[in-house]
Design a protein around this motif. Sequence first.
Motif, PDB file in Angstrom:
ATOM      1  N   ARG A  83      13.305  61.665  55.394  1.00 52.08           N
ATOM      2  CA  ARG A  83      12.891  61.763  56.804  1.00 52.08           C
ATOM      3  C   ARG A  83      13.739  60.897  57.725  1.00 52.08           C
ATOM      4  O   ARG A  83      13.832  61.177  58.916  1.00 52.08           O
ATOM      5  N   LYS A 105      14.543  65.046  60.831  1.00 48.38           N
ATOM      6  CA  LYS A 105      13.300  64.860  61.592  1.00 48.38           C
ATOM      7  C   LYS A 105      12.136  65.630  60.990  1.00 48.38           C
ATOM      8  O   LYS A 105      11.026  65.142  60.918  1.00 48.38           O
ATOM      9  N   ARG A 106      12.368  66.868  60.572  1.00 46.78           N
ATOM     10  CA  ARG A 106      11.304  67.704  60.003  1.00 46.78           C
ATOM     11  C   ARG A 106      11.783  68.360  58.714  1.00 46.78           C
ATOM     12  O   ARG A 106      11.998  69.577  58.665  1.00 46.78           O
TER      13      ARG A 106
END
Length: 109
Positions: free
Chosen positions: A92, A96-97
Amino acid sequence: HERRRGWNQAEKLAAAVAALAPASFVVMAAELAKTKETKSQVSCQSRAERLANLKNVFALKTPAALKGRVVVIIDDVTTTGTTLSEAIKTIRHHQKRPRLLLGATAAHS
């Protein structure tokens, strides 16, 4: 546990999964690496000691290699989830995702 057994149980499990659908899975076991030697999690007496033992110990060798991929993290033994948590935190940090599948283990202690 590779240093004790001479082979990596989680990597063998990952290879078996990848063999089922080679077009969908690539084993990238060396992509997530420890940046320093730690004592075995088995030797840690408490959850707090396990957490401290692996805190900030992982790094991605080539962060771009995971971009756009679904990442499956396999740990051979899950006790407190510390290894999985630290691996997720590391991924992470670079994505970000991230798309993650978690907690696949060969044993639970």
